[in-house]
Design an enzyme around this catalytic site. Structure first.
Site, PDB file in Angstrom:
ATOM      1  N   ASP A 148      -5.229  19.030  34.176  1.00  0.00           N
ATOM      2  CA  ASP A 148      -3.913  19.404  33.699  1.00  0.00           C
ATOM      3  C   ASP A 148      -2.525  18.494  33.693  1.00  0.00           C
ATOM      4  O   ASP A 148      -1.779  18.513  33.106  1.00  0.00           O
ATOM      5  CB  ASP A 148      -3.351  20.411  35.038  1.00  0.00           C
ATOM      6  CG  ASP A 148      -3.551  21.984  34.738  1.00  0.00           C
ATOM      7  OD1 ASP A 148      -4.552  21.926  33.862  1.00  0.00           O
ATOM      8  OD2 ASP A 148      -2.778  22.611  35.352  1.00  0.00           O
ATOM      9  N   ASP A 283       7.730  39.102  41.562  1.00  0.00           N
ATOM     10  CA  ASP A 283       7.230  39.621  40.365  1.00  0.00           C
ATOM     11  C   ASP A 283       8.782  39.858  39.698  1.00  0.00           C
ATOM     12  O   ASP A 283       9.907  40.614  40.108  1.00  0.00           O
ATOM     13  CB  ASP A 283       6.778  41.102  40.801  1.00  0.00           C
ATOM     14  CG  ASP A 283       6.176  41.383  39.385  1.00  0.00           C
ATOM     15  OD1 ASP A 283       6.802  41.619  38.222  1.00  0.00           O
ATOM     16  OD2 ASP A 283       5.010  41.897  39.257  1.00  0.00           O
TER      17      ASP A 283
END
Length: 408
Positions: A148, A283
């Site tokens: 990454d 969320d």
């Protein structure tokens, strides 16, 4: 050539089997709750046929054995035997300063991944477990580590160094590393194609927005600045991470709340961000709904999230000396029209305007800017797995002789 792509987390294992002849995913799967009760493996074939199986997955090796069973299953599988898997590509979160590109896994590479455990204690150990388990189950199959951090190795020293005593960098490698590099690389490349320009002539700002979020300035196909730093905690506010704050806040909270270093780390990484501000959820769909019903803390959390990103976009336009496109990707970046709208509101003064109707379209590559905008706004679904598979194929073709008779 078929490449198995593995992304091993602490209690999960995501995988894809990709046929590199046409770069199509033959199967996409997930092992969940590894080492926990009620473990499950789910797999979806290219034709939509789905396997779902509750089974005991005490460790990553058993999970990978179940992956092989699923891929070779007579009803739900896509290959006849494990021998059809020509190579394995592993996502590895942290490559430290050692790796500026993907690497064929050998003892030296394995040791270097282990040396980075303290830099990425939540990610590199399970990544390594995935590698070790694969080696046990598929001895002789070439394996590639895709980091990454590798894409960000082109960031110059004046951008990656912190203004701390230099010996701390020399002793401990304390500097900005950046993350989500595989995603930023993929969408920056796709952006150049969508703009119809050679990659070396393009300046883009890529916004990888998920539960973890990072922004990258990409010039000529190379990362020159990014928001995440020594760890993925730095940068913009995120789902549960606070992002960049005044460092003096840390000892202040520790003293006032009587917290240990581990506890303050947990507070900043897992209890902060939009979850911490809203006291509700990380969320964004929940926050959107709550904000629309008048929940002021949910609204504030969304405002903070959008504002921090807007500020970085302005900063990176200066770093790049102008920009051709702003790119949105990952779960929130790709799917939340309302978040994109919040971030890009009132930027018409620097040539950024979005088409409200185009902004509502989901699940595809699209230019959502208005015809008169001087800066394009692109939504590009990321494909980290394909990038990992491409790197794996390239390294295997140049560095190893594949064991299978299946043509590359």
């Amino acid at each position: 050539m078929k490449v198995l792509v593995i992304n091993a987390g602490s209690s999960s294992l995501k995988y894809q089997l990709i046929d590199m002849t046409n770069e199509s995913a033959l199967a996409i799967g997930l092992c969940e709750r590894i080492g926990i009760d009620n473990s499950i493996i789910t797999q979806k074939r290219f034709d939509g046929k789905k396997l779902e199986k509750q089974t005991d997955l005490p460790n990553h090796k058993i999970a990978l054995e179940e992956v092989v069973k699923a891929l070779t299953d007579s009803e739900f599988g896509v290959i006849k035997s494990m021998d059809e898997i020509n190579a394995v590509g592993h996502r590895v979160v942290h490559g430290g300063e050692k790796f500026n590109s993907s690497a064929l896994i050998n003892e030296g590479v394995e040791q270097a991944i282990k040396d980075c455990f303290e830099l990425a204690p939540l990610h590199n150990p399970p990544n390594m477990m995935g590698i070790s388990s694969c080696q046990e189950i598929m001895p002789g199959v070439p394996m590639v580590a895709v980091f990454d951090t590798a894409f960000h190795h082109t960031i110059p020293p004046y951008a990656y160094m912190y203004a701390l005593p230099y010996e701390l960098y020399e002793k401990y490698g304390i500097r900005k590393y950046g993350f989500h590099g595989t995603s930023h690389f993929y969408v920056a490349k796709r952006a150049a194609a969508m703009l119809g320009k050679p990659e070396q002539d393009v300046k883009v700002i890529t916004c990888h927005l998920g539960n973890g979020s990072s922004i990258t300035a990409v010039k000529g196909g190379k990362s020159i600045e990014t928001t995440m730093g020594f760890t993925p905690l730095e940068g913009v506010a995120m789902g549960t991470r606070c992002g960049s704050i005044d460092p003096a806040v840390v000892p202040f909270i520790m003293e006032k709340e009587g917290l240990s270093t581990r506890e303050i780390d947990t507070l900043m990484n897992k209890k902060s961000g939009v979850l911490g501000v809203s006291s509700l959820s990380n969320d964004f769909r929940d926050l959107d709904e709550a904000a629309s019903k008048g929940n002021q803390k949910a609204e504030l959390a969304l405002e903070i999230f959008a504002y921090k990103i807007k500020k970085v976009i302005g900063e990176y336009i200066a770093v790049l000396n102008g920009v051709d496109a702003i790119v949105f990707t990952a779960g929130i970046g790709e799917n939340s029209a309302s978040i994109r709208k919040r971030i890009l509101a009132d930027l018409d003064g620097i040539g950024i305007k979005i088409d409200e109707e185009k902004n509502k379209i989901r699940g595809q590559e699209i230019d959502i800017s208005t015809p008169d905008a001087t800066v394009r706004v692109l939504v590009i679904p990321t494909n980290e797995e394909l990038t990992i598979a491409r790197d794996t194929k390239e390294i295997c073709e140049t560095e190893v002789k594949l064991r299978s008779s299946v043509p590359i």
